[in-house]
Design a protein around this motif. Structure first.
Motif, short mmCIF file in Angstrom:
data_model
loop_
_atom_site.label_atom_id
_atom_site.label_comp_id
_atom_site.label_asym_id
_atom_site.label_seq_id
_atom_site.Cartn_x
_atom_site.Cartn_y
_atom_site.Cartn_z
N GLY A 61 3.11 -38.53 -12.34
CA GLY A 61 2.58 -39.54 -11.37
C GLY A 61 3.06 -41.06 -11.55
O GLY A 61 2.44 -41.99 -10.76
N LYS A 62 3.84 -41.31 -12.84
CA LYS A 62 4.07 -42.71 -12.93
C LYS A 62 5.39 -42.99 -12.39
O LYS A 62 6.43 -42.11 -12.10
CB LYS A 62 4.33 -42.90 -14.34
N LYS A 63 5.68 -44.41 -12.40
CA LYS A 63 6.95 -44.82 -11.90
C LYS A 63 7.83 -45.14 -13.11
O LYS A 63 7.15 -45.75 -14.10
CB LYS A 63 6.74 -46.15 -11.22
N LEU A 64 8.98 -44.60 -13.21
CA LEU A 64 9.83 -44.93 -14.77
C LEU A 64 11.02 -45.51 -14.46
O LEU A 64 11.68 -45.46 -13.32
CB LEU A 64 10.03 -43.38 -15.21
N VAL A 65 11.64 -46.37 -15.16
CA VAL A 65 12.93 -46.64 -15.57
C VAL A 65 13.41 -45.97 -16.84
O VAL A 65 12.78 -46.07 -17.98
CB VAL A 65 13.15 -48.23 -15.88
N LEU A 66 14.38 -45.05 -16.75
CA LEU A 66 14.87 -44.48 -17.92
C LEU A 66 16.10 -45.34 -18.52
O LEU A 66 16.96 -45.60 -17.95
CB LEU A 66 15.49 -43.12 -17.36
N VAL A 67 15.91 -45.24 -19.85
CA VAL A 67 17.00 -46.23 -20.69
C VAL A 67 17.39 -45.36 -21.77
O VAL A 67 16.65 -44.54 -22.15
CB VAL A 67 16.37 -47.42 -21.19
N ASP A 68 18.65 -45.25 -22.18
CA ASP A 68 19.38 -44.67 -22.98
C ASP A 68 19.36 -42.98 -22.97
O ASP A 68 19.37 -42.34 -23.90
CB ASP A 68 18.91 -45.03 -24.47
N HIS A 69 19.15 -42.62 -21.74
CA HIS A 69 19.08 -41.08 -21.20
C HIS A 69 19.24 -40.89 -19.93
O HIS A 69 18.73 -41.79 -19.15
CB HIS A 69 18.16 -40.27 -22.12
N ASN A 70 19.55 -39.69 -19.48
CA ASN A 70 19.36 -39.29 -18.06
C ASN A 70 19.54 -37.56 -18.15
O ASN A 70 19.09 -37.23 -16.98
CB ASN A 70 20.37 -39.69 -17.23
N GLU A 71 19.73 -36.94 -19.23
CA GLU A 71 19.58 -35.48 -19.22
C GLU A 71 18.09 -35.12 -18.87
O GLU A 71 17.21 -35.68 -19.81
CB GLU A 71 19.88 -35.04 -20.74
N PRO A 72 17.77 -34.31 -18.05
CA PRO A 72 16.61 -33.67 -17.77
C PRO A 72 15.86 -33.40 -19.13
O PRO A 72 14.49 -33.59 -19.17
CB PRO A 72 16.66 -32.69 -16.79
N ALA A 73 16.40 -32.68 -20.02
CA ALA A 73 15.73 -32.15 -21.07
C ALA A 73 15.28 -33.42 -22.22
O ALA A 73 14.64 -32.85 -23.01
CB ALA A 73 16.80 -31.13 -22.00
N GLN A 74 15.79 -34.45 -21.96
CA GLN A 74 15.52 -35.37 -22.97
C GLN A 74 14.43 -36.35 -22.27
O GLN A 74 13.89 -37.27 -22.96
CB GLN A 74 16.70 -36.25 -23.15
N VAL A 75 13.97 -36.15 -21.06
CA VAL A 75 13.10 -37.06 -20.43
C VAL A 75 11.70 -36.57 -20.61
O VAL A 75 11.33 -35.38 -21.14
CB VAL A 75 13.25 -36.74 -19.03
N VAL A 76 10.65 -37.83 -20.88
CA VAL A 76 9.34 -37.59 -21.42
C VAL A 76 8.56 -36.50 -20.57
O VAL A 76 8.93 -36.17 -19.25
CB VAL A 76 8.60 -38.85 -21.09
N ASN A 77 7.88 -35.79 -21.12
CA ASN A 77 6.88 -34.78 -20.48
C ASN A 77 6.20 -35.38 -19.17
O ASN A 77 5.84 -36.46 -19.12
CB ASN A 77 5.84 -34.33 -21.41
N GLY A 78 6.41 -34.36 -18.07
CA GLY A 78 5.94 -34.83 -16.78
C GLY A 78 6.93 -35.72 -16.14
O GLY A 78 6.44 -36.28 -15.03
N GLY A 79 8.03 -36.27 -16.60
CA GLY A 79 9.22 -36.77 -15.88
C GLY A 79 9.59 -36.06 -14.73
O GLY A 79 9.87 -36.78 -13.61
N ASP A 80 9.40 -34.91 -14.55
CA ASP A 80 9.74 -34.12 -13.22
C ASP A 80 8.74 -34.26 -12.19
O ASP A 80 9.02 -33.87 -11.01
CB ASP A 80 9.99 -32.73 -13.68
N GLN A 81 7.70 -34.92 -12.72
CA GLN A 81 6.57 -35.26 -11.76
C GLN A 81 6.32 -36.68 -11.55
O GLN A 81 5.25 -37.16 -10.93
CB GLN A 81 5.38 -34.56 -12.09
#
Length: 300
Positions: A61-81
């Motif tokens: 439910g948050k808005k994110l800027v991803l830095v230093d990664h883009n692989e889905p497996a490395q994204v913070v939990n809940g990143g797919d939502q």
């Protein structure tokens, strides 16, 4: 406008945390981290008297800027939502988004270099920002010893050092690395997970951890613990392969410990393992020297 969090990958390192802090400050966003700081990063933040980013363990439910990664497996939990609005990175792309967003990726040694290049005019007015980005570059390039290092990293680091008032960049880099360059007395799970990333190689889950040491004998003394833990991870977490890179920054090479098919390691690195580990001279970078050949081995 809802709050925007700038956040790096799981098992946050110095580049991911310092890049998040500076980019958030530049954009008026909130810096965040998906996990606890390692000793090196804690040392850097204490050196520049900067508080740690907010801990964000689930980003649904948050808005994110991803830095230093883009692989889905490395994204913070809940990143797919979450709603990802930007990506700032220096790794290969494995990212899909259902709408146009701002993506800035460059083949340099750290995300800090990407940010410093773009915003140097503003960073020159803030010695703390400059110091954080310099520390991140020195960390990710292993004080310019990693093969990921570019001339741009070195040039940007020199500019940042002047702004930050760091006279001896080499000595500062060594001090940063010494902050976590020992595994004596640490639980083996902590040692392996302090800088651990999951990858999807042709549909196979592969985990690769790395630690940097000034004395490789510290890893040799705990070989059985390392190997046993890697085998537990593989058996219990659905990995096709788990690799742990123990990098000696003085000898400029790594001992690669692994749990998985030895033939796959031979296919990737051209070395026939005689046991669950082997030395690879000149190997300093997971990003450039370990993950790519493993991916090729799994997908070819």
């Amino acid at each position: 406008m809802s709050e925007v969090y700038v956040i790096g990958h799981k098992s946050p390192d110095t580049d991911t945390v310092c890049s998040a802090i500076v980019y958030a400050a530049l954009k008026g966003y909130t810096p965040a981290r998906p996990g606890e700081l390692n000793e090196e990063t804690a040392y850097v933040l204490d050196y520049f008297k900067v508080p740690a980013p907010v801990l964000l363990e689930n980003a649904a439910g948050k808005k994110l800027v991803l830095v230093d990664h883009n692989e889905p497996a490395q994204v913070v939990n809940g990143g797919d939502q979450a709603e990802i609005i930007e990506v700032i990175d220096h790794h290969k792309m494995n990212f899909v988004c259902n709408k146009p967003i701002y993506v800035h990726v460059e083949p340099v040694g750290s995300t800090a270099t990407v940010i410093a290049k773009q915003y140097m005019d503003k960073i020159k007015t803030n010695p703390t920002w400059a110091g954080l980005l310099l520390a991140a570059i020195l960390s990710d390039t292993v004080i310019f010893k990693s093969p990921t290092t570019t001339d741009e990293d070195k040039a940007i680091a020199a500019e940042l050092a002047k702004v930050a008032g760091i006279a001896d960049v080499q000595a500062f880099g060594i001090d940063i690395k010494k902050a976590k360059a020992s595994i004596k007395g640490k639980p083996i799970a902590d040692v392996i997970h302090v800088d651990f990333k999951d990858f999807d190689f042709g549909g196979k889950k592969v985990g690769i951890g790395q630690t940097e040491l000034v004395d490789i004998n510290e890893a040799y003394d705990r070989k059985d613990e390392i190997v046993n833990y890697l085998n537990e991870l593989k058996a219990n977490k659905g990995y096709a392969m788990v690799v742990f890179i123990a990098t000696d920054i003085i000898k400029e090479g790594s001992e690669l410990y692994f749990a998985g098919d030895p033939a796959m390691m031979e296919k990737a690195f051209g070395v026939k393992p005689e046991g669950p580990s082997f030395w690879l001279q000149g190997c300093m970078s997971r990003k450039k020297q370990v993950a790519p050949p493993l991916e090729k081995a799994f997908t070819s």
